[in-house]
Design a protein around this motif. Structure first.
Motif, PDB file in Angstrom:
ATOM      1  N   ASP A   1       0.880  -1.281   0.075  1.00 26.20           N
ATOM      2  CA  ASP A   1      -0.063   0.100   0.072  1.00 26.20           C
ATOM      3  C   ASP A   1       0.817   1.418   0.033  1.00 26.20           C
ATOM      4  N   ALA A   2       1.899   1.086   0.639  1.00 24.47           N
ATOM      5  CA  ALA A   2       2.745   2.440   1.030  1.00 24.47           C
ATOM      6  C   ALA A   2       3.565   2.563  -0.529  1.00 24.47           C
ATOM      7  N   ILE A   3       3.916   1.710  -1.365  1.00 21.14           N
ATOM      8  CA  ILE A   3       4.692   1.797  -2.624  1.00 21.14           C
ATOM      9  C   ILE A   3       3.687   2.208  -3.781  1.00 21.14           C
ATOM     10  N   GLN A   4       2.260   2.060  -3.487  1.00 20.30           N
ATOM     11  CA  GLN A   4       1.200   2.011  -4.698  1.00 20.30           C
ATOM     12  C   GLN A   4       1.634   3.149  -5.362  1.00 20.30           C
ATOM     13  N   GLY A   5       1.648   3.149  -6.930  1.00 19.89           N
ATOM     14  CA  GLY A   5       1.920   4.194  -7.632  1.00 19.89           C
ATOM     15  C   GLY A   5       3.310   4.654  -7.828  1.00 19.89           C
ATOM     16  N   THR A   6       4.442   4.119  -6.992  1.00 20.15           N
ATOM     17  CA  THR A   6       5.769   4.510  -7.020  1.00 20.15           C
ATOM     18  C   THR A   6       6.597   3.982  -8.441  1.00 20.15           C
ATOM     19  N   ASN A   7       6.160   2.382  -8.536  1.00 19.36           N
ATOM     20  CA  ASN A   7       7.002   1.601  -9.229  1.00 19.36           C
ATOM     21  C   ASN A   7       8.367   1.493  -9.160  1.00 19.36           C
ATOM     22  N   ILE A   8       8.996   1.746  -7.634  1.00 22.32           N
ATOM     23  CA  ILE A   8      10.112   1.663  -7.280  1.00 22.32           C
ATOM     24  C   ILE A   8      10.534  -0.050  -7.376  1.00 22.32           C
ATOM     25  N   PRO A   9      11.683  -0.247  -7.921  1.00 26.22           N
ATOM     26  CA  PRO A   9      12.178  -1.782  -7.719  1.00 26.22           C
ATOM     27  C   PRO A   9      12.289  -2.305  -6.409  1.00 26.22           C
ATOM     28  N   ILE A  10      11.697  -3.429  -6.481  1.00 29.63           N
ATOM     29  CA  ILE A  10      11.361  -4.133  -5.236  1.00 29.63           C
ATOM     30  C   ILE A  10      12.184  -5.518  -5.297  1.00 29.63           C
ATOM     31  N   MET A  11      12.691  -6.012  -4.214  1.00 35.42           N
ATOM     32  CA  MET A  11      13.547  -7.345  -3.900  1.00 35.42           C
ATOM     33  C   MET A  11      12.731  -7.797  -2.777  1.00 35.42           C
ATOM     34  N   ILE A  12      12.361  -9.095  -2.829  1.00 33.92           N
ATOM     35  CA  ILE A  12      11.537  -9.701  -1.838  1.00 33.92           C
ATOM     36  C   ILE A  12      12.147 -10.972  -1.375  1.00 33.92           C
ATOM     37  N   LYS A  13      12.734 -11.194  -0.130  1.00 35.73           N
ATOM     38  CA  LYS A  13      13.321 -12.260   0.459  1.00 35.73           C
ATOM     39  C   LYS A  13      12.302 -13.497   0.540  1.00 35.73           C
ATOM     40  N   ASN A  14      12.780 -14.662   0.533  1.00 33.44           N
ATOM     41  CA  ASN A  14      12.130 -15.861   0.747  1.00 33.44           C
ATOM     42  C   ASN A  14      11.589 -15.767   2.426  1.00 33.44           C
ATOM     43  N   PRO A  15      10.629 -16.286   2.752  1.00 36.51           N
ATOM     44  CA  PRO A  15      10.095 -16.075   4.236  1.00 36.51           C
ATOM     45  C   PRO A  15      11.060 -17.052   5.090  1.00 36.51           C
ATOM     46  N   ILE A  16      11.186 -16.680   6.163  1.00 32.76           N
ATOM     47  CA  ILE A  16      12.125 -17.526   7.009  1.00 32.76           C
ATOM     48  C   ILE A  16      11.510 -19.266   7.043  1.00 32.76           C
ATOM     49  N   THR A  17      10.385 -19.290   7.064  1.00 36.30           N
ATOM     50  CA  THR A  17       9.872 -20.689   6.765  1.00 36.30           C
ATOM     51  C   THR A  17       9.806 -21.117   5.522  1.00 36.30           C
ATOM     52  N   PRO A  18      10.104 -22.404   5.255  1.00 40.51           N
ATOM     53  CA  PRO A  18      10.227 -23.070   4.070  1.00 40.51           C
ATOM     54  C   PRO A  18       8.605 -23.076   3.398  1.00 40.51           C
ATOM     55  N   ASP A  19       8.133 -21.951   3.169  1.00 38.83           N
ATOM     56  CA  ASP A  19       6.953 -22.117   2.565  1.00 38.83           C
ATOM     57  C   ASP A  19       6.664 -21.075   1.198  1.00 38.83           C
ATOM     58  N   LEU A  20       6.626 -22.090  -0.014  1.00 35.19           N
ATOM     59  CA  LEU A  20       6.756 -21.434  -1.391  1.00 35.19           C
ATOM     60  C   LEU A  20       5.536 -20.573  -1.400  1.00 35.19           C
ATOM     61  N   ASP A  21       4.235 -20.760  -0.926  1.00 46.44           N
ATOM     62  CA  ASP A  21       2.936 -19.924  -0.992  1.00 46.44           C
ATOM     63  C   ASP A  21       3.349 -18.593  -0.353  1.00 46.44           C
ATOM     64  N   LEU A  22       3.702 -18.620   0.758  1.00 47.03           N
ATOM     65  CA  LEU A  22       3.929 -17.246   1.342  1.00 47.03           C
ATOM     66  C   LEU A  22       5.069 -16.451   0.463  1.00 47.03           C
ATOM     67  N   TRP A  23       6.204 -17.005  -0.315  1.00 46.64           N
ATOM     68  CA  TRP A  23       7.073 -16.058  -1.110  1.00 46.64           C
ATOM     69  C   TRP A  23       6.128 -15.671  -2.269  1.00 46.64           C
ATOM     70  N   VAL A  24       5.325 -16.606  -2.922  1.00 47.01           N
ATOM     71  CA  VAL A  24       4.468 -16.234  -4.117  1.00 47.01           C
ATOM     72  C   VAL A  24       3.444 -15.128  -3.562  1.00 47.01           C
ATOM     73  N   GLY A  25       3.022 -15.279  -2.560  1.00 44.90           N
ATOM     74  CA  GLY A  25       1.750 -14.551  -1.956  1.00 44.90           C
ATOM     75  C   GLY A  25       2.554 -13.001  -1.839  1.00 44.90           C
ATOM     76  N   ALA A  26       3.742 -13.053  -1.531  1.00 45.58           N
ATOM     77  CA  ALA A  26       4.343 -11.623  -1.365  1.00 45.58           C
ATOM     78  C   ALA A  26       4.730 -11.001  -2.552  1.00 45.58           C
ATOM     79  N   ILE A  27       5.099 -11.850  -3.464  1.00 46.88           N
ATOM     80  CA  ILE A  27       5.376 -11.372  -4.963  1.00 46.88           C
ATOM     81  C   ILE A  27       4.035 -10.540  -5.533  1.00 46.88           C
ATOM     82  N   GLU A  28       3.005 -11.597  -5.287  1.00 48.83           N
ATOM     83  CA  GLU A  28       1.792 -11.222  -5.991  1.00 48.83           C
ATOM     84  C   GLU A  28       1.193  -9.878  -5.257  1.00 48.83           C
ATOM     85  N   ARG A  29       1.258  -9.565  -3.961  1.00 49.73           N
ATOM     86  CA  ARG A  29       0.747  -8.244  -3.361  1.00 49.73           C
ATOM     87  C   ARG A  29       1.941  -7.176  -3.888  1.00 49.73           C
TER      88      ARG A  29
END
Length: 354
Positions: free
Chosen positions: A114-142
């Motif tokens: 929500d805070a970066i909405q409209g900025t299009n600044i490059p974003i890097m997303i680290k994997n979650p600390i738990t081995p959960d692919l869906d959480l990683w995918v969900g973060a990217i989708e958000r």
């Protein structure tokens, strides 16, 4: 932004920005070598326990930006909430990354989105600390949902109760799953956090390049042993240069004239895989027959002695033929889990009321 050419995309810099002089010295050294594409530096450093160094805070943003401009390198820092995003953008930080402790929490990721909405600044997303692919995918989708198109993932390993040589076990299959979920998504490996020691940076980096990852994110400090955070996993600029020189970059495809050889070998693999699956189907047909026999004779599903014998004899056979014990056990346990599930279904199946 995160493009891999004939060389990996390199992100480097200290775990934490500690002083104006420190980040300036490191940035200058990295720029001189010419290998670094992006200067990293932690400003806010949430630690597992309080009363330890948790970053210099907002004052360090100006130091990081100034060092980057002097070295002619874009800058990146970690953000964990909307306030961090606001201050980083205001200071002129070029790239933001979301840390593993934040990725694990969808509420926090959405706040950043929500805070970066409209900025299009490059974003890097680290994997979650738990081995959960869906959480990683969900973060990217958000983040995608916020309209950001310049996104990269960072593979930094996963927490585990098991004692291994790694600080965070790599679980290479999870980033492979991410590659399948997002074809073409740049994935950058963080060997510093996976290994936890500087000695493991090179072998982990080589593995990442062999897995066709886009680049590396390495923690570099001019005096690693005096670093205020994660001292064991940081390297000097000189050592970092030496590591990069030792990494072998391999091609994704063979020379044109040799491609037919690879395709022929892959054809053989396809045939063998088909035979493997056919044999598994036959095995489960026998398993089903055993399940029916156990039902008819009121027998329990689990026969510990028989299962122990299978593990012992098949593992020994595998070892004698060049397979690792861990690999064979993994296959057998997967088959056994499916066998138990099928027999459970058979034993608990009741006749339909006519």
């Amino acid at each position: 932004m995160f493009k891999k050419t004939d060389k990996p995309y390199i992100i480097a810099g200290p775990c934490s920005v500690e002083s104006e002089q420190q980040i300036d010295y490191i940035a200058t050294a990295l720029a001189k070598d010419g290998n670094t594409n992006l200067l990293r530096g932690g400003i806010w450093k949430p630690r597992t326990r309080p009363n330890t160094f948790e970053g210099v805070g907002s004052v360090g943003l100006a130091w990081l930006v100034a060092a980057g401009k002097k070295a002619k390198l874009p800058t990146a820092t970690e953000v964990a909430n909307a306030k961090h995003v606001e201050e980083a953008l205001k200071a002129g930080i070029d790239v933001l990354w979301i840390g593993a402790r934040t990725t694990v929490n969808p509420f926090s990721v959405q706040e950043i989105a929500d805070a970066i909405q409209g900025t299009n600044i490059p974003i890097m997303i680290k994997n979650p600390i738990t081995p959960d692919l869906d959480l990683w995918v969900g973060a990217i989708e958000r983040i995608q949902g916020a309209g950001v198109t310049d996104i990269a993932a960072i593979h930094r390993g996963f927490s585990s109760y098991e004692k291994t040589k790694y600080r965070n076990v790599p679980n290479w299959g999870i980033p492979v799953g991410l590659m399948q979920a997002f074809p073409g998504l740049p994935i950058i490996c963080d060997p510093s956090h996976i290994g936890g020691t500087r000695e493991l940076i090179l072998p982990i980096s080589q593995k990442a390049m062999d897995m066709n990852m886009t680049g590396l994110m390495v923690e570099v400090h001019h005096e690693p042993n005096k670093a205020l955070s994660d001292a064991q996993q940081q390297v000097t600029p000189a050592n970092f240069k030496n590591i990069l020189e030792k990494i072998i970059i391999r091609e994704l495809t063979p020379n044109t004239g040799e491609n037919s050889i690879l395709e022929n070998l892959r054809g053989k693999i396809d045939e063998i895989d088909a035979d493997l699956l056919k044999n598994l189907i036959k095995r489960f047909e026998v398993i089903d027959a055993i399940g029916q026999f156990k039902k008819d004779n009121n027998m329990t599903i689990l026969q510990v002695d028989r299962w122990s014998e299978i593990l012992r004899t098949r593992t020994k056979f595998g070892l004698n033929n060049g397979l690792s014990e861990k690999f064979v056990e993994g296959i057998l346990k997967s088959i056994h889990k499916e066998s138990v599930a099928r027999q459970t279904k058979i034993l608990n199946k009741t006749k339909e009321i006519e």
